[in-house]
Design a protein around this motif. Sequence first.
Motif, short mmCIF file in Angstrom:
data_model
loop_
_atom_site.label_atom_id
_atom_site.label_comp_id
_atom_site.label_asym_id
_atom_site.label_seq_id
_atom_site.Cartn_x
_atom_site.Cartn_y
_atom_site.Cartn_z
N TYR A 123 46.15 -20.62 57.75
CA TYR A 123 45.72 -21.91 57.89
C TYR A 123 45.47 -22.43 56.52
N ASN A 124 45.69 -23.80 56.52
CA ASN A 124 45.30 -24.62 54.98
C ASN A 124 43.82 -25.17 55.26
N HIS A 147 48.23 -23.38 46.75
CA HIS A 147 48.78 -22.54 47.82
C HIS A 147 48.78 -23.06 49.06
N ILE A 148 50.13 -23.25 49.50
CA ILE A 148 50.34 -23.79 50.98
C ILE A 148 50.32 -22.55 52.08
N ARG A 149 49.48 -22.20 52.80
CA ARG A 149 49.79 -20.93 53.94
C ARG A 149 50.72 -21.64 54.92
N SER A 207 44.50 -26.45 46.91
CA SER A 207 45.72 -26.78 47.64
C SER A 207 47.00 -26.41 47.10
N GLN A 209 48.28 -31.07 51.30
CA GLN A 209 47.62 -30.86 50.14
C GLN A 209 46.47 -31.80 49.94
N CYS A 256 54.41 -21.97 48.64
CA CYS A 256 54.20 -21.70 49.89
C CYS A 256 54.19 -20.17 50.19
N VAL A 268 43.75 -31.19 52.20
CA VAL A 268 42.88 -30.16 52.01
C VAL A 268 42.06 -30.21 50.64
#
Length: 311
Positions: A234-235, A243-245, A241, A78, A228, A81
Amino acid sequence: MNPLLHAALLTRLAIATPARGLRLKRLAAESCVPVCALFYHRIADSVPNDWTLSRKQFRKHVDYCVKHLEVVDLAEVQRRVRDRDSKDRAVTFTFDDGYRDNFDFAIPLLIERGVPCTYFVTTSHIRDQIAFPHDEQAGRPLAANTVAQLREMSDAGIEIGCHTRHHVDFNKVRDRKTIRAEIIDAKYELEQMIGREVRYFAFPYGLPEQLRQAAIEAVAEAGFLGFCSAYGGYNLVGRDSFHIRRFHGDREFSRLKNWLTLDPRKIKREPDVTYRLPAINSRLGADGEPETGEAAAASFAGLAIGSEIDA
Ligand SMILES: [Zn+2]
């Protein structure tokens, strides 16, 4: 994997490698290297199924990541990003559900190798020691972790995360009371179990259709630092940040390697997930701005990627 498909993938990787190396240099110079997050379910050599990797396969993943990427925790994903500070390839490890087998090999291996990991569990299965319905239906019920195991993992530095109470599908469960119980109450219950703050949430199934506005609002209201997904993104640096892919730790190593070396096609194909964060999670500096995957992918594409041989 089909041998022809495997050969084609290896050939494409070999052809794409120089182009990807150049692109990585450009992205590094801009501090804009997309950050990877992997998810797994179960590592075991017994009762193999679609969501199980063998110990050998998992060790190979860990070895590759430790050698070629920075291994970081979710908070660092995070930070990179959010702060636009991503100069090298990095990856974080996560697990979903809470299978007991992971306690015997995968988690000890990660601890031994110093690899940060977030371990998302479904509280009812831990508390009541019941198998997951999808394993029951397959005729192969599998044991869940115990509370004592979660505490031991947590004491050893593994971050325990929340994966609802009952592994609900928020595309189907839409009443506000249940959503709040499965997210807000589940966080509290898990914190009582492990005696520590639970900071992250992972959506069961994790596809765009589960990432519904009401559920994301409950995640923010509960005070989670982020959530998540699991649809394969991808992030990308500079986008929200919260939302974490994640993409899954594929048992086919060449496919995983293709993703970890930043496949531009995967970025371009990312589904468009739009939501609006309520401005209540000041810990993240959430500003209520709408988030769209399409816009982020466009911004990534704008980083002078140039003509991609593998695009
Ligand atoms: Zn799950």
